[in-house]
Design a protein around this motif. Sequence first.
Motif, PDB file in Angstrom:
ATOM      1  N   UNK A   7       0.860  -1.183   0.000  1.00  0.00           N
ATOM      2  CA  UNK A   7       0.000   0.000   0.000  1.00  0.00           C
ATOM      3  C   UNK A   7       0.899   1.237   0.000  1.00  0.00           C
ATOM      4  N   UNK A   8       0.573   2.167  -0.856  1.00  0.00           N
ATOM      5  CA  UNK A   8       1.405   3.366  -1.004  1.00  0.00           C
ATOM      6  C   UNK A   8       1.227   4.315   0.173  1.00  0.00           C
ATOM      7  N   UNK A   9       2.314   4.943   0.548  1.00  0.00           N
ATOM      8  CA  UNK A   9       2.286   6.040   1.509  1.00  0.00           C
ATOM      9  C   UNK A   9       2.145   7.311   0.670  1.00  0.00           C
ATOM     10  N   UNK A  10       0.923   7.795   0.551  1.00  0.00           N
ATOM     11  CA  UNK A  10       0.630   8.923  -0.334  1.00  0.00           C
ATOM     12  C   UNK A  10       1.251  10.236   0.123  1.00  0.00           C
ATOM     13  N   UNK A  11       1.742  10.267   1.347  1.00  0.00           N
ATOM     14  CA  UNK A  11       2.364  11.486   1.850  1.00  0.00           C
ATOM     15  C   UNK A  11       3.886  11.445   1.779  1.00  0.00           C
ATOM     16  N   UNK A  12       4.431  10.321   1.373  1.00  0.00           N
ATOM     17  CA  UNK A  12       5.888  10.206   1.253  1.00  0.00           C
ATOM     18  C   UNK A  12       6.355  11.041   0.062  1.00  0.00           C
ATOM     19  N   UNK A  13       7.427  11.770   0.213  1.00  0.00           N
ATOM     20  CA  UNK A  13       7.844  12.732  -0.813  1.00  0.00           C
ATOM     21  C   UNK A  13       8.160  12.061  -2.156  1.00  0.00           C
ATOM     22  N   UNK A  50      -4.331   2.387  -3.459  1.00  0.00           N
ATOM     23  CA  UNK A  50      -3.128   2.719  -4.226  1.00  0.00           C
ATOM     24  C   UNK A  50      -1.965   1.879  -3.708  1.00  0.00           C
ATOM     25  N   UNK A  51      -1.192   1.327  -4.652  1.00  0.00           N
ATOM     26  CA  UNK A  51      -0.010   0.540  -4.312  1.00  0.00           C
ATOM     27  C   UNK A  51       1.225   1.158  -4.935  1.00  0.00           C
ATOM     28  N   UNK A  52       2.344   0.910  -4.280  1.00  0.00           N
ATOM     29  CA  UNK A  52       3.634   1.319  -4.819  1.00  0.00           C
ATOM     30  C   UNK A  52       4.476   0.079  -5.031  1.00  0.00           C
ATOM     31  N   UNK A  53       5.376   0.154  -6.012  1.00  0.00           N
ATOM     32  CA  UNK A  53       6.355  -0.899  -6.264  1.00  0.00           C
ATOM     33  C   UNK A  53       7.715  -0.346  -5.902  1.00  0.00           C
ATOM     34  N   UNK A  54       8.456  -1.116  -5.135  1.00  0.00           N
ATOM     35  CA  UNK A  54       9.793  -0.693  -4.737  1.00  0.00           C
ATOM     36  C   UNK A  54      10.785  -1.816  -4.991  1.00  0.00           C
ATOM     37  N   UNK A  55      11.965  -1.400  -5.410  1.00  0.00           N
ATOM     38  CA  UNK A  55      13.118  -2.287  -5.497  1.00  0.00           C
ATOM     39  C   UNK A  55      13.997  -1.857  -4.333  1.00  0.00           C
ATOM     40  N   UNK A  56      13.901  -2.586  -3.222  1.00  0.00           N
ATOM     41  CA  UNK A  56      14.534  -2.114  -1.992  1.00  0.00           C
ATOM     42  C   UNK A  56      13.835  -0.849  -1.543  1.00  0.00           C
ATOM     43  N   UNK A  57      14.582   0.227  -1.413  1.00  0.00           N
ATOM     44  CA  UNK A  57      14.020   1.516  -1.006  1.00  0.00           C
ATOM     45  C   UNK A  57      13.617   2.383  -2.201  1.00  0.00           C
ATOM     46  N   UNK A  58      13.991   1.958  -3.405  1.00  0.00           N
ATOM     47  CA  UNK A  58      13.772   2.778  -4.597  1.00  0.00           C
ATOM     48  C   UNK A  58      12.371   2.573  -5.160  1.00  0.00           C
ATOM     49  N   UNK A  59      11.617   3.652  -5.262  1.00  0.00           N
ATOM     50  CA  UNK A  59      10.281   3.627  -5.845  1.00  0.00           C
ATOM     51  C   UNK A  59      10.403   3.445  -7.357  1.00  0.00           C
ATOM     52  N   UNK A  60       9.766   2.392  -7.894  1.00  0.00           N
ATOM     53  CA  UNK A  60       9.889   2.104  -9.333  1.00  0.00           C
ATOM     54  C   UNK A  60       8.561   2.160 -10.075  1.00  0.00           C
ATOM     55  N   UNK A  61       7.438   2.235  -9.355  1.00  0.00           N
ATOM     56  CA  UNK A  61       6.156   2.313 -10.039  1.00  0.00           C
ATOM     57  C   UNK A  61       4.997   2.311  -9.075  1.00  0.00           C
TER      58      UNK A  61
END
Length: 156
Positions: A7-13, A50-61
């Motif tokens: 789940x995406x953190x919509x407030x993360x920069x 809303x979901x986020x995709x991360x490779x480690x700490x890196x937001x990729x999608x």
Amino acid sequence: MAVSIQTADLDRSDFRELIASHKALMLETSPPESSHALLIDGLKRPDMTVWEMRDGDKLVGCGALKGLSDGRSGEIKSMHTVAQFRGAGLGQTMLKHIMAEARERYYSRLMLETGSQPAFAPARRLYQRNGFVFRGPFEGYHADPHSVFMERALDA
């Protein structure tokens, strides 16, 4: 690449920057009245997940699923892969995640709106490879030469 979806953190920069970049890209390829990409406030609606995709700490999608008013259908929103990671199958990964979530919600179909311009051809091919077919406008959309509408029935 070991990608995780959560789940995406919509407030993360970094997520806010990704959504702003996504909206800017959509406005580069579609007129404003035909751009249906959402900004953060639109993603914070109660009918949206809303979901986020991360490779480690890196937001990729990212990707999102909106529940539609019939209670049996969902709309795919905000599918986006960071440019440097496109072509690595991340769109397919997110789409499978959204489709699985829609099935868990017992939705009978998924719908989406995407652009008709050549820049959106890879997205249209992704959806077609996954069983989506063309259809007319749905729930609040109108016929628009800059938009393509698609849907897919979901099995149980």
